[in-house]
Design an enzyme around this catalytic site. Structure first.
Site, short mmCIF file in Angstrom:
data_model
loop_
_atom_site.label_atom_id
_atom_site.label_comp_id
_atom_site.label_asym_id
_atom_site.label_seq_id
_atom_site.Cartn_x
_atom_site.Cartn_y
_atom_site.Cartn_z
CD GLU A 1 -1.09 0.68 3.62
OE1 GLU A 1 -1.48 1.82 3.35
OE2 GLU A 1 -1.22 0.15 4.68
CE LYS B 1 -6.74 7.15 5.42
NZ LYS B 1 -7.11 7.56 7.06
CB VAL C 1 -5.90 -1.80 4.18
CG1 VAL C 1 -6.12 -3.26 3.97
CG2 VAL C 1 -4.49 -1.85 4.88
CG ASP D 1 -13.70 6.70 12.23
OD1 ASP D 1 -13.71 5.92 11.35
OD2 ASP D 1 -13.11 7.64 12.49
CB SER E 1 -11.21 1.06 9.06
OG SER E 1 -10.61 1.22 7.78
CB ALA E 2 -13.57 1.55 3.91
CG ASP E 3 -8.38 -0.71 5.93
OD1 ASP E 3 -8.80 -0.01 4.94
OD2 ASP E 3 -7.53 -0.42 6.58
CE LYS F 1 -3.65 2.20 11.64
NZ LYS F 1 -3.56 1.52 10.34
N1 PSU Z 1 -0.92 0.89 9.07
C1 PSU Z 1 0.12 1.74 9.16
N2 PSU Z 1 0.18 2.86 8.89
C2 PSU Z 1 -0.86 3.44 8.02
C3 PSU Z 1 -1.78 2.65 7.87
C4 PSU Z 1 -1.84 1.47 8.15
O1 PSU Z 1 1.05 1.22 10.01
O2 PSU Z 1 -0.93 4.62 7.66
C5 PSU Z 1 -3.16 3.36 6.97
C6 PSU Z 1 -3.62 2.00 6.23
O3 PSU Z 1 -3.45 2.57 4.67
C7 PSU Z 1 -4.97 1.97 6.59
C8 PSU Z 1 -5.54 3.29 6.97
O4 PSU Z 1 -5.93 1.32 5.60
O5 PSU Z 1 -4.40 3.63 7.72
C9 PSU Z 1 -6.62 2.96 7.88
O6 PSU Z 1 -7.14 4.53 7.79
P1 PSU Z 1 -8.81 4.65 8.20
O7 PSU Z 1 -8.77 4.26 9.72
O8 PSU Z 1 -9.17 6.00 8.22
O9 PSU Z 1 -9.81 3.83 7.34
MN MN Z 2 -12.36 6.25 9.56
#
Ligand code: PSU
Ligand code: MN
Length: 304
Positions: A26, A87, A107, A139, A141-143, A160
């Site tokens: 990614e 992003k 992701v 909130d 994540s779409a992941d 995380k």
């Molecule tokens: N893992 C990391 N650093 C990051 C991310 C993941 O160590 O920056 C990123 C990935 O691209 C993941 C995104 O898909 O953070 C998730 O963002 P959000 O919570 O806004 O969906």
């Molecule tokens: Mn989010």
């Protein structure tokens, strides 16, 4: 006329055409996950690790509206320093194409692009998930939803730890996503090896994971799966140590009304500062560790 959907770099295109192993990588981690210059240094080392493991790395991004599978070193460096990079997730991936924008793939978006190119294995640091307080903010994540719908195996070090981990793994279970602990009975939590949560499934060999991918395909199960690979012991930060910093970073995010796509980059950035750079060292180590395992799985998958 319809434009080609994506442009693969020559080495990625050749590997795909010849059925050789490829690992997707990614780019949000480069643009929003780590500071310059560590972001580019790490991205290079990740690519080298994949190559050393016998697979071809394919870093994915949208450059000036073009979906690119595999970047040159110059492009990696430019992306690592660029300002105003979007992003991208499922919701806005095509927007960047339409508008000729440059965007890094999360992701979720990387999974979509990898599947489009025929890449089955993808290495990242940590996936997004259910944020703490999601009962109010919604909130999530779409992941997580992408893992349920797109057939790519994602190798990570857990979700995380800034997230609500129990809720994150509940959603994955609800969505039918297999969560495999690689050589561990407890799910890792990104910077730490411990989360207090049992790993739903466990596999100890890359070949077994590759076999599992094939069996899922044979059963037409659809969707992807998650392999959680604990950060090496020498680079791990104990959960209670990291926990205090997470609390502090979350309080600041709330006070500053950080919401939406800004939350994860803000928290990761603050964690680097609050830990005097220790979280960044761990972040690098876990990504390299995941890249090595992803290469092993990709190499095994082409033998099946
Ligand atoms: N893992 C990391 N650093 C990051 C991310 C993941 O160590 O920056 C990123 C990935 O691209 C993941 C995104 O898909 O953070 C998730 O963002 P959000 O919570 O806004 O969906
Ligand atoms: Mn989010």
């Amino acid at each position: 006329m319809t434009q080609p959907q994506f442009t693969a770099s020559p080495d990625v295109a050749a590997a795909l055409a010849e059925g050789r192993p490829v690992v997707a990588l990614e780019s949000t981690i480069i643009t929003h996950g780590m500071p310059w210059p560590e972001n580019v240094e790490t991205a290079r080392q990740v690519e080298e690790t994949v190559r050393a493991g016998g697979a071809v790395p394919a870093t994915i991004a949208i450059l000036d509206g073009q979906l690119r599978i595999g970047l040159t070193d110059e492009e990696l460096v430019a992306l690592g320093q660029a300002k105003d990079v979007m992003k991208l997730s499922r919701a806005d991936l095509a927007f960047a194409v339409t508008m000729g924008r440059t965007g890094s793939t999360t992701v979720a978006a990387t999974m979509i692009c990898a599947a489009l190119a025929g890449i089955e294995v993808f290495a990242t640091g940590g996936i997004g998930g259910v944020h703490r307080g999601a009962e109010d903010s919604f909130d999530i994540s779409a992941d997580l939803i992408e893992l349920a719908r797109t057939p790519v195996t994602v190798v990570c070090a857990g979700a995380k730890a800034i997230l609500d981990l129990p809720k994150t793994f509940e959603v994955l279970e609800t969505q039918g996503v297999p969560v495999v602990g690689y050589r561990c009975d407890e799910l890792p939590a990104f910077w730490s090896r411990e989360s207090g949560l049992p790993s739903p499934l466990r596999m100890d060999e890359a070949i077994k994971i590759a076999r599992h991918m094939a069996d899922r395909k044979a059963l037409s199960l659809g969707g992807g799966m998650l392999v959680t690979n604990p950060v090496p012991e020498a680079d791990a930060i104990a959960a209670d140590v990291i926990g205090a910093h997470i609390e502090a970073a979350l309080t600041e995010a709330n006070q500053q009304n950080i919401t939406g796509k800004g939350v994860t980059p803000f928290l990761l950035g603050r964690m680097v500062e609050l830990t005097d750079g220790a979280s960044l060292v761990t972040n690098k180590a876990l990504i390299l560790n995941n890249a090595a395992l992803a290469a092993e799985i990709a190499v095994a998958a082409v033998t099946i």
